[in-house]
Design an enzyme around this catalytic site. Structure first.
Site, mmCIF file in Angstrom:
data_model
loop_
_atom_site.group_PDB
_atom_site.id
_atom_site.type_symbol
_atom_site.label_atom_id
_atom_site.label_comp_id
_atom_site.label_asym_id
_atom_site.label_seq_id
_atom_site.Cartn_x
_atom_site.Cartn_y
_atom_site.Cartn_z
ATOM 1 N N LYS A 22 58.327 33.394 72.206
ATOM 2 C CA LYS A 22 57.501 34.668 71.499
ATOM 3 C C LYS A 22 57.169 35.729 72.769
ATOM 4 C CE LYS A 22 52.673 33.709 71.624
ATOM 5 N NZ LYS A 22 51.974 34.772 72.351
ATOM 6 N N ASN A 23 56.838 35.128 73.855
ATOM 7 C CA ASN A 23 56.320 35.958 74.956
ATOM 8 C C ASN A 23 57.590 36.748 75.519
ATOM 9 O OD1 ASN A 23 53.670 35.713 74.313
ATOM 10 N ND2 ASN A 23 53.263 34.305 76.023
ATOM 11 N N ARG A 92 46.889 41.647 71.349
ATOM 12 C CA ARG A 92 46.908 42.552 72.886
ATOM 13 C C ARG A 92 48.080 42.825 73.256
ATOM 14 N NH1 ARG A 92 44.844 41.434 77.037
ATOM 15 N NH2 ARG A 92 43.006 42.537 77.260
ATOM 16 N N CYS A 116 39.301 38.851 75.014
ATOM 17 C CA CYS A 116 39.664 38.146 73.924
ATOM 18 C C CYS A 116 39.036 36.922 74.061
ATOM 19 C CB CYS A 116 41.112 38.077 73.789
ATOM 20 S SG CYS A 116 41.987 36.994 74.500
ATOM 21 N N ARG A 121 40.312 39.953 80.209
ATOM 22 C CA ARG A 121 41.757 40.349 80.529
ATOM 23 C C ARG A 121 41.601 42.059 80.569
ATOM 24 N NH1 ARG A 121 45.016 37.110 76.024
ATOM 25 N NH2 ARG A 121 46.689 37.510 77.229
ATOM 26 N N PRO A 122 41.389 42.513 81.583
ATOM 27 C CA PRO A 122 41.526 43.869 81.914
ATOM 28 C C PRO A 122 43.111 44.373 82.007
ATOM 29 C CG PRO A 122 40.630 42.850 83.863
ATOM 30 C CD PRO A 122 40.891 41.804 82.844
ATOM 31 N N VAL A 123 43.316 45.689 81.910
ATOM 32 C CA VAL A 123 44.533 46.187 81.980
ATOM 33 C C VAL A 123 44.690 47.110 83.220
ATOM 34 C CG1 VAL A 123 45.366 45.704 79.606
ATOM 35 C CG2 VAL A 123 44.260 47.860 80.223
ATOM 36 N N ASP A 124 43.786 47.078 84.059
ATOM 37 C CA ASP A 124 43.405 48.006 85.114
ATOM 38 C C ASP A 124 45.076 48.118 86.067
ATOM 39 O OD1 ASP A 124 42.524 45.275 85.946
ATOM 40 O OD2 ASP A 124 42.708 46.011 87.751
ATOM 41 N N GLN A 125 45.716 46.825 86.015
ATOM 42 C CA GLN A 125 46.938 46.965 86.744
ATOM 43 C C GLN A 125 48.093 47.713 86.284
ATOM 44 O OE1 GLN A 125 47.107 45.337 90.053
ATOM 45 N NE2 GLN A 125 44.766 45.451 89.766
ATOM 46 N N ASP A 304 48.960 28.376 79.767
ATOM 47 C CA ASP A 304 49.242 28.407 78.387
ATOM 48 C C ASP A 304 49.752 26.710 77.973
ATOM 49 O OD1 ASP A 304 48.884 30.828 77.651
ATOM 50 O OD2 ASP A 304 51.124 31.359 77.818
ATOM 51 N N ILE A 326 43.513 31.030 85.817
ATOM 52 C CA ILE A 326 43.918 32.238 85.240
ATOM 53 C C ILE A 326 42.977 32.811 84.510
ATOM 54 C CG2 ILE A 326 45.968 33.416 84.117
ATOM 55 C CD1 ILE A 326 46.839 31.984 86.602
ATOM 56 N N ARG A 396 50.345 32.363 65.027
ATOM 57 C CA ARG A 396 50.771 33.424 65.970
ATOM 58 C C ARG A 396 51.845 33.094 66.893
ATOM 59 N NH1 ARG A 396 46.154 36.171 69.221
ATOM 60 N NH2 ARG A 396 48.203 36.996 69.701
HETATM 61 N N1 EPU Z 1 44.618 40.709 85.046
HETATM 62 C C1 EPU Z 1 43.907 41.777 85.652
HETATM 63 N N2 EPU Z 1 44.088 43.033 85.362
HETATM 64 C C2 EPU Z 1 45.253 43.346 84.790
HETATM 65 C C3 EPU Z 1 46.090 42.353 84.306
HETATM 66 C C4 EPU Z 1 45.875 41.264 84.390
HETATM 67 O O1 EPU Z 1 42.635 41.577 86.249
HETATM 68 O O2 EPU Z 1 45.689 44.857 84.496
HETATM 69 C C5 EPU Z 1 44.163 39.343 85.303
HETATM 70 C C6 EPU Z 1 43.998 38.655 83.773
HETATM 71 O O3 EPU Z 1 42.564 38.818 83.616
HETATM 72 C C7 EPU Z 1 44.529 37.368 84.223
HETATM 73 C C8 EPU Z 1 45.421 37.393 84.984
HETATM 74 O O4 EPU Z 1 45.444 38.812 85.785
HETATM 75 O O5 EPU Z 1 43.150 36.645 84.901
HETATM 76 C C9 EPU Z 1 47.014 37.138 84.556
HETATM 77 O O6 EPU Z 1 46.856 37.834 83.281
HETATM 78 P P1 EPU Z 1 48.410 38.285 82.881
HETATM 79 O O7 EPU Z 1 48.372 39.891 82.837
HETATM 80 O O8 EPU Z 1 49.427 37.691 83.460
HETATM 81 O O9 EPU Z 1 48.274 37.612 81.345
HETATM 82 P P2 EPU Z 1 48.897 38.642 80.063
HETATM 83 O O10 EPU Z 1 50.098 39.272 80.635
HETATM 84 O O11 EPU Z 1 47.843 39.373 79.251
HETATM 85 C C10 EPU Z 1 50.510 36.766 79.447
HETATM 86 C C11 EPU Z 1 50.956 36.122 78.153
HETATM 87 C C12 EPU Z 1 49.820 34.931 78.180
HETATM 88 C C13 EPU Z 1 49.576 34.081 79.242
HETATM 89 C C14 EPU Z 1 49.422 34.958 80.463
HETATM 90 C C15 EPU Z 1 49.391 33.990 81.715
HETATM 91 C C16 EPU Z 1 52.143 37.698 76.804
HETATM 92 C C17 EPU Z 1 52.354 38.386 75.716
HETATM 93 N N3 EPU Z 1 50.986 36.858 77.116
HETATM 94 O O12 EPU Z 1 49.267 37.559 79.091
HETATM 95 O O13 EPU Z 1 50.056 34.340 76.745
HETATM 96 O O14 EPU Z 1 48.464 33.081 79.053
HETATM 97 O O15 EPU Z 1 50.650 36.064 80.584
HETATM 98 O O16 EPU Z 1 50.608 33.406 81.838
HETATM 99 O O17 EPU Z 1 53.149 37.396 77.513
HETATM 100 C C18 EPU Z 1 49.755 32.797 74.774
HETATM 101 O O18 EPU Z 1 50.907 32.892 74.429
HETATM 102 O O19 EPU Z 1 48.790 31.974 74.450
HETATM 103 C C19 EPU Z 1 49.035 33.701 75.996
HETATM 104 C C20 EPU Z 1 47.628 34.103 75.863
#
Ligand code: EPU
Length: 420
Positions: A22-23, A92, A116, A121-125, A304, A326, A396
């Site tokens: 999926k991912n 998301r 969620c 889960r911010p997207v600032d990066q 996960d 995480i 999902r």
């Molecule tokens: N984070 C920030 N700022 C950002 C981005 C991330 O602070 O801009 C933090 C997050 O809050 C978290 C950490 O960085 O504490 C890592 O989060 P990451 O961004 O890696 O997570 P993601 O990309 O949103 C993906 C998977 C998730 C999986 C995580 C961690 C996809 C679509 N989703 O999420 O999958 O848990 O990486 O490995 O690839 C799932 O499949 O059940 C699932 C939740």
């Protein structure tokens, strides 16, 4: 709302096939936005998140045929570079259209994903990186609005490894002018897979799947034909299910090279994990022992898999300390496992699990995909009947889970229209 009903007590024996990841499929579907022409994706799992992404691409004006295991995406006229709230609130990962749309069309409007169940889960990066490539970004009325002339290569250092953040920046950089260096990248196999696809499209991505990546942007990219890697988390979930029921299962297609951290913990817990054919065979020759686990970015132990491993530990001898680093709210399975008879105490981001002799069936529910999976796994060994409600979370991320499990001997069925 559907539920899954499990009657516990049967050992799983046989072969469980692993579906496509999926991912990995989600970012690759978004990468189709980087080119015209028809791209073909194979080994795509039949999941709700794949349908949602296909619908989003269709909404934007792409011509999509979503018939897993094959999905094709082509262009059919102008594209509307927008991901409305209706899509993003369902999933998301819709935020993955941000990088490709901005790089390709110079303009994008994407609903800001809220928190969620598992964390804020911010997207600032993602945004910081796109700004470094030259985008001007505004947040207003719950939307990210970004604009740019042609993006320009830059050096970006992530504050923490982020999977979708790295992927968004890779896709944007692939069409940027010049060279981009990404530092402190997520090293997950799904990131590496996206690098392979971008290279098939004509981009020059070096180092995908490692800490530092270099991307040479191109003026235009080609469509691609690609078969998605197997889903390591689905595979890992079935490995735990096999161990939990003290069964003997070949998880066919399980990518052991992507599952080393899980395999190491399972072996330490007394589970036999061996490569067999193109998959992984799992058996439990003796007693299960408690092990300590701390989640970490890849190649560490995946968040996960934390809920499923914790479920296994509920029946292991002794004490296990499980630390989640995480996501701040990823213990939602705990109260439900406790209702099934588990002995778990939570202190902040640490759960202390003391093994018990057995679990009892109950009506349970979870509001997160992996937590739901862990409850199904618990139900496989619990005494009596377990009903896992709100199965739409499972749908999902797990393709035909009840069918795959019943083929190896589980007494499991989907109950249509059960109570929510
Ligand atoms: N984070 C920030 N700022 C950002 C981005 C991330 O602070 O801009 C933090 C997050 O809050 C978290 C950490 O960085 O504490 C890592 O989060 P990451 O961004 O890696 O997570 P993601 O990309 O949103 C993906 C998977 C998730 C999986 C995580 C961690 C996809 C679509 N989703 O999420 O999958 O848990 O990486 O490995 O690839 C799932 O499949 O059940 C699932 C939740």
């Amino acid at each position: 709302m559907d539920a899954i009903r499990v009657r516990g007590g049967r050992s799983l024996v046989g072969t469980i096939p692993v579906s496509g990841a999926k991912n990995a499929a989600l970012p690759i579907l978004c990468a189709t936005l980087l080119s015209d022409g028809e791209s073909t994706l194979r080994n795509v799992p039949a999941l709700r998140d794949i349908e949602t992404t296909s619908a989003l691409l269709g909404f934007m004006g792409r011509r999509v045929s979503c018939a897993p295991p094959v999905v094709t995406v082509g262009s059919s006229g102008p594209v509307r570079p927008e991901a409305p709230y209706e899509f993003v609130k369902q999933m998301r990962a819709s935020v993955l259209v941000l990088g490709p749309l901005l790089a390709r069309y110079g303009k994008v409007r994407v609903s800001l994903p809220g928190g969620c169940q598992i964390g804020t889960r911010p997207v600032d990066q993602h945004l910081k990186g796109l700004e470094a490539l030259g985008a001007s970004i505004q947040l207003s009325h719950g939307y990210i609005q970004a604009e740019c002339a042609r993006l320009k290569g830059a050096e970006i250092v992530f504050d923490m490894p982020t999977v979708t953040g790295t992927e968004n920046l890779m896709m944007a950089a692939a069409l940027a002018k010049g060279r981009t260096t990404l530092v402190n990248c997520a090293e997950e196999p799904e990131v590496e897979e996206l690098g392979r696809v971008l290279n098939k499209m004509g981009a020059r991505v070096e180092g995908a799947g490692t800490h530092v990546m270099h991307i040479e942007g191109r003026d235009a990219l080609d469509p691609f034909d690609h078969a998605v890697i197997p889903d390591r988390i689905e595979a890992g979930t079935y490995m735990v299910a096999a161990a939990m029921t003290r069964g003997d299962v070949l998880v066919d297609g399980a990518p052991l090279e992507h599952l080393e951290a899980l395999a190491a913990k399972l072996r330490k817990a007394g589970v036999e994990v061996s490569r067999e054919g193109g998959g992984v065979r799992v058996r439990v020759p003796g007693e299960l022992r408690g092990v300590d686990v701390t989640t970490a970015p890849h190649p560490g132990f995946p968040t996960d898999m934390q809920a499923q491993l914790m479920t296994l530990m509920t029946l292991a001898a002794g004490r296990s300390v499980i630390t989640e680093t995480i996501f701040e709210n990823r213990f939602m399975h705990v109260p439900e496992l406790v209702r099934m008879g588990a002995n778990i105490e939570v202190h902040g981001n640490t759960a202390v699990v003391t093994g018990v002799a057995g679990l009892e069936g109950a009506s349970v529910m979870a509001t997160d995909l992996r937590a739901s999976a862990s409850l199904v796994v618990a139900g496989l060994v619990a005494n009596g009947e377990t009903e896992v409600r709100r199965v739409y979370h499972l749908d999902r991320g797990y393709e035909r889970m009840e069918e795959k499990l019943s083929r190896v001997g589980a007494d499991i069925a989907r109950v249509r229209g059960a109570e929510g």
